[in-house]
Design an enzyme around this catalytic site. Structure first.
Site, PDB file in Angstrom:
ATOM      1  N   ARG A  27      28.486 -84.613  -4.272  1.00  0.00           N
ATOM      2  CA  ARG A  27      29.637 -84.612  -3.468  1.00  0.00           C
ATOM      3  C   ARG A  27      31.153 -85.062  -4.350  1.00  0.00           C
ATOM      4  O   ARG A  27      32.166 -85.005  -3.697  1.00  0.00           O
ATOM      5  CB  ARG A  27      29.838 -85.163  -2.125  1.00  0.00           C
ATOM      6  CG  ARG A  27      28.585 -84.911  -1.450  1.00  0.00           C
ATOM      7  CD  ARG A  27      28.588 -85.582  -0.143  1.00  0.00           C
ATOM      8  NE  ARG A  27      29.779 -85.546   0.849  1.00  0.00           N
ATOM      9  CZ  ARG A  27      30.275 -84.616   1.404  1.00  0.00           C
ATOM     10  NH1 ARG A  27      29.305 -83.382   1.831  1.00  0.00           N
ATOM     11  NH2 ARG A  27      31.275 -84.264   2.124  1.00  0.00           N
ATOM     12  N   GLU A 495      30.236 -62.770  -8.847  1.00  0.00           N
ATOM     13  CA  GLU A 495      29.185 -63.633  -8.916  1.00  0.00           C
ATOM     14  C   GLU A 495      28.775 -64.088 -10.203  1.00  0.00           C
ATOM     15  O   GLU A 495      28.879 -65.292 -10.374  1.00  0.00           O
ATOM     16  CB  GLU A 495      28.295 -63.447  -7.806  1.00  0.00           C
ATOM     17  CG  GLU A 495      27.320 -64.848  -7.560  1.00  0.00           C
ATOM     18  CD  GLU A 495      27.946 -65.964  -7.122  1.00  0.00           C
ATOM     19  OE1 GLU A 495      29.089 -66.177  -6.715  1.00  0.00           O
ATOM     20  OE2 GLU A 495      27.106 -67.314  -7.092  1.00  0.00           O
ATOM     21  N   LYS A 499      29.487 -68.014 -11.833  1.00  0.00           N
ATOM     22  CA  LYS A 499      28.386 -68.754 -12.109  1.00  0.00           C
ATOM     23  C   LYS A 499      28.559 -69.299 -13.497  1.00  0.00           C
ATOM     24  O   LYS A 499      28.237 -70.190 -13.679  1.00  0.00           O
ATOM     25  CB  LYS A 499      26.972 -68.043 -11.914  1.00  0.00           C
ATOM     26  CG  LYS A 499      26.559 -67.773 -10.606  1.00  0.00           C
ATOM     27  CD  LYS A 499      25.646 -69.095 -10.218  1.00  0.00           C
ATOM     28  CE  LYS A 499      26.414 -69.896  -8.873  1.00  0.00           C
ATOM     29  NZ  LYS A 499      27.501 -69.532  -8.020  1.00  0.00           N
TER      30      LYS A 499
HETATM   31  C1  AGP Z   1      29.565 -71.705  -5.921  1.00  0.00           C
HETATM   32  O1  AGP Z   1      28.855 -71.797  -6.929  1.00  0.00           O
HETATM   33  C2  AGP Z   1      30.915 -72.650  -5.761  1.00  0.00           C
HETATM   34  N1  AGP Z   1      30.151 -74.065  -5.733  1.00  0.00           N
HETATM   35  C3  AGP Z   1      32.017 -72.699  -4.696  1.00  0.00           C
HETATM   36  O2  AGP Z   1      32.521 -71.388  -5.037  1.00  0.00           O
HETATM   37  C4  AGP Z   1      31.389 -72.488  -3.317  1.00  0.00           C
HETATM   38  O3  AGP Z   1      30.641 -71.470  -3.004  1.00  0.00           O
HETATM   39  C5  AGP Z   1      32.620 -72.473  -2.508  1.00  0.00           C
HETATM   40  O4  AGP Z   1      33.449 -73.687  -2.566  1.00  0.00           O
HETATM   41  C6  AGP Z   1      32.498 -72.425  -1.082  1.00  0.00           C
HETATM   42  O5  AGP Z   1      31.505 -73.368  -0.327  1.00  0.00           O
HETATM   43  P1  AGP Z   1      30.864 -73.241   0.943  1.00  0.00           P
HETATM   44  O6  AGP Z   1      30.081 -71.906   1.140  1.00  0.00           O
HETATM   45  O7  AGP Z   1      30.283 -74.477   1.174  1.00  0.00           O
HETATM   46  O8  AGP Z   1      31.883 -72.744   1.775  1.00  0.00           O
END
Ligand code: AGP
Length: 622
Positions: A27, A495, A499
């Site tokens: 986090r 995607e 990544k």
């Molecule tokens: C994806 O690999 C990222 N970590 C990021 O784009 C993520 O998908 C985005 O912040 C949305 O998060 P959420 O699905 O928890 O809302």
């Protein structure tokens, strides 16, 4: 976004706090701190910049702090640079000392979220004689609690509720008061917070994995509630300071699910968990082979009456929406718009009646997606949340919710939750099509049966990982990588590009293959890697010719296509094949090689795959 933890009981608090913080590092991890006490007048505060192990080393893994009540914090900076002085905990006094030290304060606190009006609060407090030592919004919140606590000579709960009325923004606040040893007070608005109790102790955390090894009995404190946490018990209060009650929830998934199980990184583990995540999500939405969305409360009548679908999300969840758009429009013949949540929330989009707004979110706490959900509800739309975290804010505020069953996803870069969301949206599209009679019963049976083969087909794609590991070693020094496709292949390319960017730090772009020639192709030069996704048979020739255009300008080509489509090898230098299936479900298969390619490239570059720089797992700030 940050992580907060708290403990009060009969055991030494600091080791428990550090253990909890280690499970919240995803986090945020640019600094961390602890505050502990057990009845002594002063509070011991220790902080450190950088990864959590610096704080653990500073406190001899917590052993140097003997107290039994404490709070902890791991930070993803929003206000103020990631320095010791800005690290939490923050205090009502004039300093926490150079590296923490003795906090001579009446109130000590940690916070996850953003206090939007902290500047005006700071000015108010300065006028009342307070001094500020940090650049953080959190310090203003802690000092404001202290201000009300002293000015009105009231208890902690009332001082906190007064503060809540005054501040704007989002917060999960955990506070200790000098006059209330061995108790912790928390308040929540929009930032996640969970409270757990056991016979001899109580716990709090931003997310369940931090306390799961100690207790499964948890409370999802609601927005604008306060909790008074003592050893083994908790009491809840509303914004008026009146006591209220909350149901206790038993967490069912196990702590091991939140561990690595022998994989080098959480991301690799979670990539390999995708067959299970997809299968479990699918099974939760099927009953005796038929789709059953009753758990979400989506009535057949409502689905039949839909005129418009808006899909709103961020990042990879938005990419799911981009794929779902093609599937829903093709099968159910409903117009679909896909909007970035951060844009949707500020656009004055006319909301036609009979619009369903679908908010997709793994964490269920993403600030932009939550705000977009609230805007959609204000405009009278029915809202459906597709989320992976039970009891998350988005899940609780949407009219309807469909849970993905991917289990806890720890790696910052999402994989299994993305795949679980994809299949959930495929299920929704098929059900919409059946109810609106845009597909026949036979087509419905074919689609649902074919969908059931996806978990095993994902497993087969994973068996190809060594080739991708080999290829990733060849591209580890690339500077620019382009992912191109048309239709669903374009959605997949989005995607694949994210990544690669987010964990290998290589610049990358996803492009609709047909759009390249309108400018961006000027960036293609000798050895530029162009990865073409070529799974949609109707669009194959078109995309191949776009790739040939790139090759004629020196590009190095990789292709992802379906088994048997060997013609692609006439054009590209490296090919990955995925099993054939109904082309609506191909994203669930074609994304796997892209996840693996990004993963191995990041590993080849010696990067922190699970905790990439500048990122956080759930972005609970704007
Ligand atoms: C994806 O690999 C990222 N970590 C990021 O784009 C993520 O998908 C985005 O912040 C949305 O998060 P959420 O699905 O928890 O809302």
């Amino acid at each position: 976004m940050c992580g907060i933890v708290g403990y009060t009981g009969h055991r030494q608090a600091a080791p428990i706090l550090l253990d909890g913080l280690s499970r919240l590092e995803y986090r945020g991890y640019d600094s961390a701190g602890l505050a502990v006490r057990n009845g002594k007048a002063a509070t011991e505060i220790v902080k450190a910049t950088g990864k959590l192990y610096h704080l653990a080393d500073k406190t001899d893994q917590g052993r140097s702090l003997p107290d039994t009540c404490g709070i902890g914090h791991t930070r993803w900076a929003t206000h103020g640079d990631p320095s010791i002085i800005n690290a939490h905990p923050h205090v009502s006094g004039n300093s926490t000392g150079p590296g923490g030290g003795e906090g001579d304060s009446d109130v000590v606190g940690v916070h996850n979220g953003i206090i939007e009006n902290y500047t005006e609060l700071k000015e108010k407090l300065l006028r009342h004689g307070y001094q500020f030592y940090s650049d953080t919004d959190t310090e203003a919140a802690v000092k404001l609690v202290d201000y009300y606590y002293k000015k009105y000579q009231i208890g902690p709960v009332d001082a906190i509720t007064r503060t809540m009325v005054r501040i704007r923004g989002s917060y999960a606040l955990a506070l200790m008061f000098r006059d209330y040893p061995e108790e912790i007070f928390v308040a929540r608005k929009d930032s996640p917070l969970i409270i757990g109790t056991a016979d001899d102790a109580s716990y709090l955390a931003s997310d369940a994995p931090a306390i799961l090894k100690y207790t499964r009995q948890v409370y999802y404190i609601e927005n604008l509630q306060v909790a008074r946490i003592s050893c083994g018990s908790v009491r809840f209060y509303d914004l008026n300071g009146d006591e209220t009650s909350l149901p206790m929830t038993e967490i069912t998934w196990d702590a091991a699910a939140a561990e690595k199980d022998g994989y080098e990184h959480f991301m690799l583990k979670e990539i390999h968990e995708q067959p299970t995540a997809v299968r479990d999500t699918l099974n939760s939405l099927l009953k005796d082979g038929r789709i059953d969305l009753s758990a979400a409360g989506l009535t057949d009548e409502m689905i039949r009456g839909l005129k418009q679908v808006e899909i709103v999300a961020c990042g990879s969840a938005w990419h799911v929406g981009m794929a779902a758009q093609y599937v829903i429009e093709d099968l159910a013949r409903i117009p679909v718009r896909v909007e970035l949540a951060s844009e949707f929330r500020y656009r004055s989009i006319p909301m036609a009646p009979d619009t369903l707004v679908i908010v997709i979110s793994q964490s269920g706490e993403t600030a932009d997606s939550l705000a977009a959900l609230r805007v959609a509800r204000e405009r009278g739309a029915q809202t459906l949340a597709i989320v992976n975290v039970v009891g998350s804010t988005i899940a609780r505020e949407a009219d309807h919710v469909l849970y993905t069953l991917a289990g806890p996803e720890i790696a910052v870069a999402t994989t299994k939750a993305y795949s679980a969301q994809l299949i959930a949206m495929d299920v929704l599209a098929i059900q919409m099509a059946l109810l609106r009679q845009t597909i026949s019963q036979d087509e419905y049976v074919h689609l649902t049966e074919e969908m059931g083969t996806i978990p095993d087909k994902i497993r087969r794609v994973l068996e190809d990982k060594e080739r991708l590991q080999w290829f990733s070693s060849k591209i580890a020094n690339a500077h620019d990588i382009f992912f191109i496709g048309r239709g669903l292949d374009y959605a997949i390319s989005l995607e694949g590009s994210l990544k690669m960017k987010e964990i290998s730090y290589i610049h990358s772009e996803a492009y609709a293959a047909g759009e390249l020639k309108h400018g961006t192709i000027s960036l293609i030069e000798k050895n530029t890697l162009v990865i073409g996704i070529l799974t949609q048979s109707q669009l194959f020739e078109k995309t191949i010719s776009n790739m040939a255009e790139c090759k004629s300008r020196g590009a190095y080509l990789m292709g992802i296509t379906t088994n048997g489509n060997f013609a692609v090898e006439d054009s590209v230098s490296f090919t990955v094949y995925v099993p054939r299936t109904d082309e609506h479900f191909i994203p669930s298969l074609a994304v796997i090689p892209l996840q693996l390619l990004a993963y191995y490239t990041s590993v080849n570059r010696g990067l922190d795959v699970d905790k990439p720089r500048n990122l956080a797992k759930s972005v609970t700030v704007e």
